[in-house]
Each structure stands twice: as C-alpha cells, then as structure tokens.
Scaffold this motif. Structure first.
Motif, short mmCIF file in Angstrom:
data_model
loop_
_atom_site.label_atom_id
_atom_site.label_comp_id
_atom_site.label_asym_id
_atom_site.label_seq_id
_atom_site.Cartn_x
_atom_site.Cartn_y
_atom_site.Cartn_z
N VAL A 222 1.20 -1.03 0.64
CA VAL A 222 0.14 0.50 0.05
C VAL A 222 0.43 0.76 0.11
O VAL A 222 1.69 1.18 1.20
CB VAL A 222 -1.12 0.07 1.37
N THR A 223 0.81 2.16 -0.68
CA THR A 223 1.10 2.92 -1.38
C THR A 223 0.78 4.52 0.14
O THR A 223 1.29 5.93 -0.16
CB THR A 223 2.30 3.25 -2.77
N GLY A 224 -0.74 4.85 -0.39
CA GLY A 224 -1.40 5.41 0.20
C GLY A 224 -2.71 5.22 0.35
O GLY A 224 -2.76 4.74 -0.83
N VAL A 225 -2.79 6.16 1.33
CA VAL A 225 -4.40 5.86 1.44
C VAL A 225 -5.18 7.14 1.78
O VAL A 225 -4.67 8.19 2.46
CB VAL A 225 -4.40 5.07 3.30
N HIS A 226 -6.50 7.45 1.56
CA HIS A 226 -7.16 8.88 1.65
C HIS A 226 -8.70 8.51 1.84
O HIS A 226 -9.18 7.14 1.70
CB HIS A 226 -7.02 9.13 -0.67
N ILE A 227 -8.79 9.39 3.11
CA ILE A 227 -10.89 9.00 3.21
C ILE A 227 -11.34 10.49 2.55
O ILE A 227 -11.09 11.12 3.40
CB ILE A 227 -11.00 8.98 5.02
N ASP A 228 -12.51 10.14 1.99
CA ASP A 228 -13.18 11.65 1.46
C ASP A 228 -14.35 11.16 2.55
O ASP A 228 -15.46 10.54 2.84
CB ASP A 228 -13.79 11.18 0.04
N ARG A 229 -14.66 11.81 4.11
CA ARG A 229 -15.95 11.92 4.73
C ARG A 229 -17.16 13.18 4.34
O ARG A 229 -16.35 13.91 3.77
CB ARG A 229 -15.44 12.66 5.62
N PRO A 230 -18.36 12.18 4.26
CA PRO A 230 -19.23 13.24 3.98
C PRO A 230 -19.37 14.76 3.99
O PRO A 230 -18.61 15.20 5.89
CB PRO A 230 -20.31 12.24 3.94
N ASN A 231 -19.49 15.78 3.55
CA ASN A 231 -19.62 16.71 4.14
C ASN A 231 -21.24 17.60 3.58
O ASN A 231 -22.51 17.07 3.51
CB ASN A 231 -18.34 17.62 3.88
N LEU A 232 -20.87 19.52 3.92
CA LEU A 232 -22.58 19.00 3.72
C LEU A 232 -22.76 19.43 2.22
O LEU A 232 -23.29 19.37 1.94
CB LEU A 232 -22.40 21.08 4.33
N GLU A 233 -21.80 19.13 1.72
CA GLU A 233 -21.03 19.99 -0.08
C GLU A 233 -21.70 18.51 -0.08
O GLU A 233 -23.12 18.01 -1.33
CB GLU A 233 -19.99 19.88 -0.68
N SER A 234 -22.33 17.83 0.19
CA SER A 234 -22.68 16.29 -0.42
C SER A 234 -23.66 15.24 0.01
O SER A 234 -24.83 15.21 -0.82
CB SER A 234 -21.44 14.91 -0.27
N VAL A 235 -24.27 16.72 1.49
CA VAL A 235 -25.24 16.71 1.24
C VAL A 235 -26.56 16.72 0.64
O VAL A 235 -27.12 16.74 0.56
CB VAL A 235 -25.60 16.59 2.83
N PHE A 236 -25.96 18.26 0.21
CA PHE A 236 -26.47 19.35 -0.35
C PHE A 236 -26.21 18.75 -2.10
O PHE A 236 -27.84 18.71 -3.12
CB PHE A 236 -25.54 20.83 -0.67
N LEU A 237 -25.59 18.35 -2.61
CA LEU A 237 -25.92 17.06 -3.69
C LEU A 237 -26.79 16.06 -3.32
O LEU A 237 -27.54 15.63 -4.31
CB LEU A 237 -24.64 17.50 -4.73
N GLY A 238 -26.64 15.28 -2.14
CA GLY A 238 -27.18 13.86 -2.37
C GLY A 238 -29.02 14.77 -2.18
O GLY A 238 -29.08 14.21 -2.71
N MET A 239 -29.17 15.62 -1.82
CA MET A 239 -30.32 16.02 -1.98
C MET A 239 -31.11 16.94 -2.86
O MET A 239 -32.26 16.64 -3.19
CB MET A 239 -30.89 17.73 -0.58
N THR A 240 -29.83 17.81 -3.44
CA THR A 240 -30.66 18.44 -4.33
C THR A 240 -30.50 17.94 -5.98
O THR A 240 -30.99 18.57 -7.44
CB THR A 240 -29.96 19.88 -4.71
#
Lengths: 285, 438
Positions: free
Chosen positions: A261-279
């Motif tokens: 494994v050379t790298g690990v990234h976590i993209d946590r949900p935020n308000l933008e994902s909430v916004f895009l998810g909702m709209t």
C-alpha cells in the motif's frame, strides 16, 4: 425568533415556495441553502414583508407579521443585489438608511461611525461607494442592514463575488453579530461558509424545505458513506464504508508484500455531499 | 411610523434623489445649465433686448395753445426719453396698457389758462400722468424731469413781461370781482399787484452782470404744475423683451431635464436593489412615492426659479405679478411631477424608463412650445399643442409675466396643470403599487 408556517407563493403556474414551515431560534445563525431558483429569495422576501404570501404566515417573535412599519424595524436585510447608491459616500448611504428607520442627530452619527468601523470602511467613509471595490461594496451593503441595530438579520449571499480579505471580514462580522445575540438567516452557495458559521442549516429546493438540522446531523443523516481510496503500486482500490478507519486497518493487515500500500485517502461526507445528495447533480439555471 | 417621522423619511428619500441628480453631471447639465443657454440663445434669435435705450413716453396734447405746444416740444427734447404724441387720452392710456409706453402725459384743455392764472389760483394747471406701475424706476425719473420742465416753463412765463402782466391782470380782475374782499383790502391788493408789475418789469431788465434777476432757485418749494400720477394697469398683449418669450421655453427644457432625470430613478432603484432596502424599511409605499415626488417637485421649482431669477436680474425680464408667478410655477412643478410619476413606473429598467420617458417628453415639449412658441405655430398645430402639459405650463408662466393674465384668465392653464398633476400621480401610484405587489 422567526416562524414561517406553511408558506406558499406562486407566480402564474410556477410555484416558487411550496408550503415551507420553519422556525429560526433566537440568537442562532441559520443557513438557508439551495440551488438557483430553489425559492430562497422568495422565502426571504416573504420573511421581511416585501412579498405577500399566497397562504401561510410569517411571525417575528414578540412583534407579529412583518407587514407593519414597527415590525419591519426589527429586521435588517442585506440583499443579494447591492442595495447601495454608488453616487453617495459610505457615510451618506448609511445616514439615508438610518433616517428611514427614524434615526437622526448625534445618535445617527454615532451609529454610522460604529457600523463603518465594524465593517472596516471607516478610512474610506467619505468616498463615493461607486469607487469602492466589490468587497467594500458588499461590506457597505452589510453595514446598511446593521445601522438600526435589528435583532433579526437576513443576509442574502453576503460574500458573493468578494476577495478573500473581504470575505474574511464579513465572516468575522457575522460571527461577532452572532456572539452579540443577533438572530441571522444566512443564504450562501459556499458550503464551507455555512459549515463554519451556521448553527443549523436548512436545504431548500423546488420551493420545498428538504431538511433542517445541525451540519453534523445532516451529514450523519444524509451525507452518505465515507469513500476510502487505497493506493498500491500496481492496483488502486476505492470503496464506500460507514467505518473507514476499521476498513483501512483491515486492508493494511491483509496487505500483500508483493503489492504494498503506497497511500490511503478518506473522503468523509460533508455539507456539500449532503447538498448534492439532496438536490441532485443536474445543472440549475 | 409617525407622521413626523414619515415626513422625515420622505424628505430623506427626496434629498437623496436631488443629490443624486446634482451629482450626475450630464443630468445636472441638461436640467440646470442647458435651459439657460437655450433661453439666452433663443432670446438673442428672437431679437435680443429691445428695451435698452430711451424710455418711451406718450403725450396727449389736448390744449393747442402756444404754451402747451412749447411745453410738449420741451418734453420731446428731454434726454433719455422718447416722447411721441398721441391723439387722445384714450390712445395714451392704450399705449401704456399695451406696454408701448411707460407713461402718458396728458396736457389737458385749459392748460395754458391754468398756467396764466397761477398767481390767481396759487397753483398751476393739473397735468395727469398715466403710468405703468410696474415701471416705477421709469416713472420716478419722468416725475423729476417733469418738475424740471414745469419750472423752466414757469420761468419762461415770468420772463415774458406781457404774459406776466396778463397773469397779474387776471389776479387783479378776480380780486376786483370778489364779494368776499372789502374795499380797503382790494385797494391794498391793487397797490401790491401794481408794485409786482413794476418789479417784474425791472427784474426782467438784465443787471450789470447781464443776467436776468430770476434764478432757478428763486422758486424752490413751489410747484408750477400739479402732476397727478395715475396708475394704469398694464394690459400686456405682447412681450416687450425677446427674453420674455424665451424664458418659458427655457423653463420647458428645464422641466424636461427634471422629468427625464427622475423617470428612471424608480426603475433604477428597483434594478440596483435599493428599492428592496427602501421597502424593507419602516416606510410605506406612499412615503416612498411621496419622497420621489417631493424630489421631482423641488427640482422643478429649483430649475424654474433659477431661470426666472437669472432672466429677471440680467435680461430685463419683468415679473409684474410675483404671487401669480409663484402659483404658475407651483402648478407647473406639480403637473410635471405627475407626468414623472406616470412615466417612472412604465419601464422596468432604468434605461428603458429613461428612453421611453425622454421620447414622450420630447414630443410633448415640441408640440407644447418647447422650441417654437405656440403663437408662432401654424393654425393646425395650435389645437394639437393643447394635448401637451408644456403648452399649459408655458401659458401659465407667460400669463404671470408678459401676458399679464388676471386670475380668471389663469384659471384654465392652472386647472389643466392641476388635472395633469392629479391624474399622473394617481395613475403612477396605482401602477407603482401594482408593480410592488409582484
């Protein structure tokens, strides 16, 4: 502080606001988010008595509906369009708006001075607003909403199109106002601003209020799963999970020495994902 | 908001709009400077200042005697006056009423007889002078010169021994015929008049220095003629000064500038968002409209009186009836505020309103006498001009200046202007209200 009950407003066949009910608590900063044409401005217009709803009620706590002069005196508005006169100086603009709220004499002078100082325009107070930068105009627009020291502030995209310095000043001012106990309704397209500033957020689309809550509550309820990306020498991996740390530990424990494994990234949900998810992700005009 | 606070808010809106107008250089130029240039230019084109020069005086000689003729010819030689003879008192009065003469001197029948019996009556003949009260300076100057001429006449009369003897004889005859004077006194007066006659004969002989015995100062405090000044109300039927015609035209252009400057303000307020701020403040729609109207009214009054002041002070335009002129300007301002209110709410954008307003106003000004005075227009245009409020504004201002209208004649233009004001304001307010409902 502000209670909207089943508000409805149509323009011909277009339903701008479709039964919105909402309560903004005293002293909180409430973010009203929504794509273009979602009904935010109509909701704000009805909240300050500029637009008459087809049905439903607006009530300012302890004052009543904003249809009377007395109740409108409790509200300060910084409209999205710059509501200032370019040919008047900063001082003249604020003096005019102060007079409309019945201020005069020494009191008006003191308030103008104080508010200009608050938004950082005191050194340019006697210059005409037409010569101000975009950020300075936005700050003057905000100052005009504060001149009569209202308990309820409606700030409609107050940082639209401003430089980082002015944005910072405006955000600091909003924070100070919140600390001073003002109730603020804040509309913006900048999710990080709403995330930083707002105690609670409501997302509106197609005239309906889709959700209301603190940022954490909304992210928890509507943000979806975290996205984990594992980078290896030969093959990358991407998956969604509710428990990213546990999943990463599992991946690292079972890692193949031939393909480390050379790298690990976590993209946590935020308000933008909430916004895009909702709209949704479709473009709005 | 209380009524006082409401008025303050209206004034704040009005003052802001006036200030914005003054700060918009182009609008300020076309509202305040261009009309002055226009009126001066057209004043020059129409003939400039014809008034400068001699003061026009009419004289009606109703006594054809030699003394009267001599007096009239002495009047005609006065410096600074252009004295022309008229056939009758009525002609003289007409000349004053029509503004062709500042005054008319009536040399009455019996003038010479009156002058001859100056010692018998103790006073000279009565000479009525019909004067235009609006020309006080001309009249004052004339009065002084008439006194001077009358003393010269008197001196001439005394220095003519035959005439003096005739005057003394008339006095002696009158005393002799009188029943109220007893014989001893009659004898005493007879001796006195004999001595005066002897004195006159001797006095008129030149002295050693060669000069006559009477000097000009000898008769100070005595008036040989009784000049009775009678005010004749001038009936102006034509301007006496070209600027009197061009002033109302300048005012038309000033009002035009005001209207075009203000028609776009409501739409511009709507466009730039300031209307949202005005409407979200604790002021009613009526107060916003009232503030805008007040700004228009103040600007219209300002431009009208700026022009009137300049043309009265520097171009000889007379204001014979200031209260009437105030009324005319107030009604004109109100009418154009009405027009302004109506045009302001028609356009949605500032440019749209301004463009549409300018076109409408320009047409109104052209047919209403803005460039060519209505009385110069061809006959078919005159009824058309009545559709323009500018025509009535010009009519009211001319009526209060060179036309010299009385209140009855002023009624029609003022009534039309009031109608335009009310109609425009009501329609404009209704449309504004509807637009605000969204």
């Amino acid at each position: 502080m502000l209670r909207l009950t089943n508000l409805r407003k149509s323009y011909g066949n277009i339903v701008a606001v479709d039964g919105i009910s909402l309560e903004v608590r005293r002293g909180e900063v409430f973010g009203l988010l929504g794509p273009n044409g979602a009904g935010k401005s109509t909701t704000i217009g009805m909240s300050v008595g500029l637009i008459t709803p087809d049905s439903g009620t607006v009530e300012i706590e302890g004052a009543g509906a904003p249809t009377t002069d007395r109740v409108r005196g409790h509200i300060g508005i910084a409209p999205q369009a710059l509501a200032i006169y370019d040919d008047l100086s900063g001082t003249e603009n604020l003096s005019l708006f102060g007079r409309l709220y019945g201020l005069g004499g020494r009191e008006l002078k003191d308030r103008v001075h104080r508010v200009l100082d608050l938004v950082g325009l005191l050194p340019r107070s006697s210059d005409r607003a037409g010569g101000y930068s975009g950020g300075m105009k936005r700050r003057l627009n905000l100052a005009a909403a504060l001149i009569h020291e209202p308990p309820l502030l409606l700030l409609d995209e107050p940082t639209a199109g401003v430089d980082p310095q002015s944005r910072n000043n405006i955000l600091d001012t909003v924070r100070d106002l919140a600390k001073a106990g003002k109730t603020i309704i804040y509309t913006t397209h900048y999710m990080e601003e709403a995330q930083k500033l707002c105690d609670r957020v409501g997302i509106i689309d197609k005239g309906k209020l889709l959700c209301v809550g603190t940022v954490d509550e909304l992210v928890m309820a509507h943000g979806g799963k975290s996205i984990v990306r594992i980078e290896r020498a030969e093959k990358h991996e991407r998956f969604e999970t509710d428990a990213p740390v546990r999943e990463i530990s599992r991946v690292l424990a079972g890692a193949d020495a031939g393909d480390p494994v050379t790298g690990v990234h976590i993209d946590r949900p935020n308000l933008e994902s909430v916004f895009l998810g909702m709209t949704g992700r479709s473009l709005r005009d | 908001m209380g009524s006082l606070a409401g008025i303050r808010a209206m004034w704040a809106i009005a003052w802001t709009d006036v200030r914005l107008l003054l700060r918009d250089r182009a609008a300020a130029f076309f509202t305040f400077v261009f009309p002055i240039i226009f009126a001066i230019f057209f004043g020059l084109v129409f003939g400039g200042d014809a008034k400068k020069g001699k003061i026009e005086i009419a004289v009606a000689q109703l006594d054809q005697g030699s003394l009267a003729t001599e007096f009239v010819s002495s009047l005609k030689q006065m410096d600074g006056f252009n004295v022309t003879s008229v056939a009758s008192e009525a002609d003289g009065e007409k000349a004053v009423r029509e503004g062709k003469a500042s005054a008319c001197i009536i040399i009455p029948g019996g003038f010479e007889k009156g002058l001859d019996s100056i010692f018998a009556n103790g006073k000279g003949p009565e000479v009525p002078v019909l004067v235009d009260p609006s020309k006080a300076a001309d009249t004052g100057l004339l009065q002084g010169r008439l006194m001077e001429q009358s003393f010269a006449m008197m001196a001439k009369s005394i220095t003519q021994p035959e005439r003096m003897k005739k005057q003394l004889q008339q006095a002696r005859d009158m005393i002799a015929k009188s029943k109220d004077i007893d014989l001893s006194r009659k004898l005493m007066f007879g001796t006195l008049f004999q001595n005066i006659e002897t004195f006159t004969n001797d006095a008129n002989k030149p002295g050693e220095d060669g000069k006559p015995a009477f000097s000009d100062n000898a008769l100070s405090g005595f008036s040989p003629m009784q000049f009775e000044m009678k005010d004749i109300r001038k009936q102006r039927i034509g301007p006496t000064n070209a600027y009197e015609v061009s002033l109302p035209q300048g005012i038309v252009w000033g009002l035009m500038g005001c209207v075009t400057a203000f028609v776009s303000t409501l739409a511009r307020d709507r466009q730039r968002g300031t209307l949202v701020r005005l409407r979200s403040a604790p002021v009613s729609r009526w107060q916003i409209v009232g503030g805008k109207a007040m700004a228009g009214f103040v600007s219209c009054m300002l431009v009208q009186w700026l022009l009137i002041g300049i043309f009265a002070m520097f171009f000889g335009v007379r204001v014979p009836n200031p209260p009437m002129l105030i009324v005319a300007t107030v009604f004109s301002a109100c009418a154009f505020v009405g027009v302004m209110m109506f045009l302001a709410v028609i356009g949605r954008s500032g440019e749209g309103s301004a463009g549409f307003g300018r076109s409408v106003i320009l047409i109104m000004a052209l047919i209403g006498g803005g460039t060519l005075p209505v009385f110069f227009m061809p006959a078919f245009m005159k009824p058309v001009s009545m559709a323009s409020p500018f025509k009535w504004s010009v009519d009211a201002i001319e009526g209060a200046t060179w036309r010299g209208y009385d209140s009855q004649q002023m009624f029609l233009p003022l009534a039309v202007l009031a109608g335009v004001a009310i109609g425009g304001f009501v329609l404009g307010s209704m449309m504004f209200r509807r637009a605000m409902r969204e």
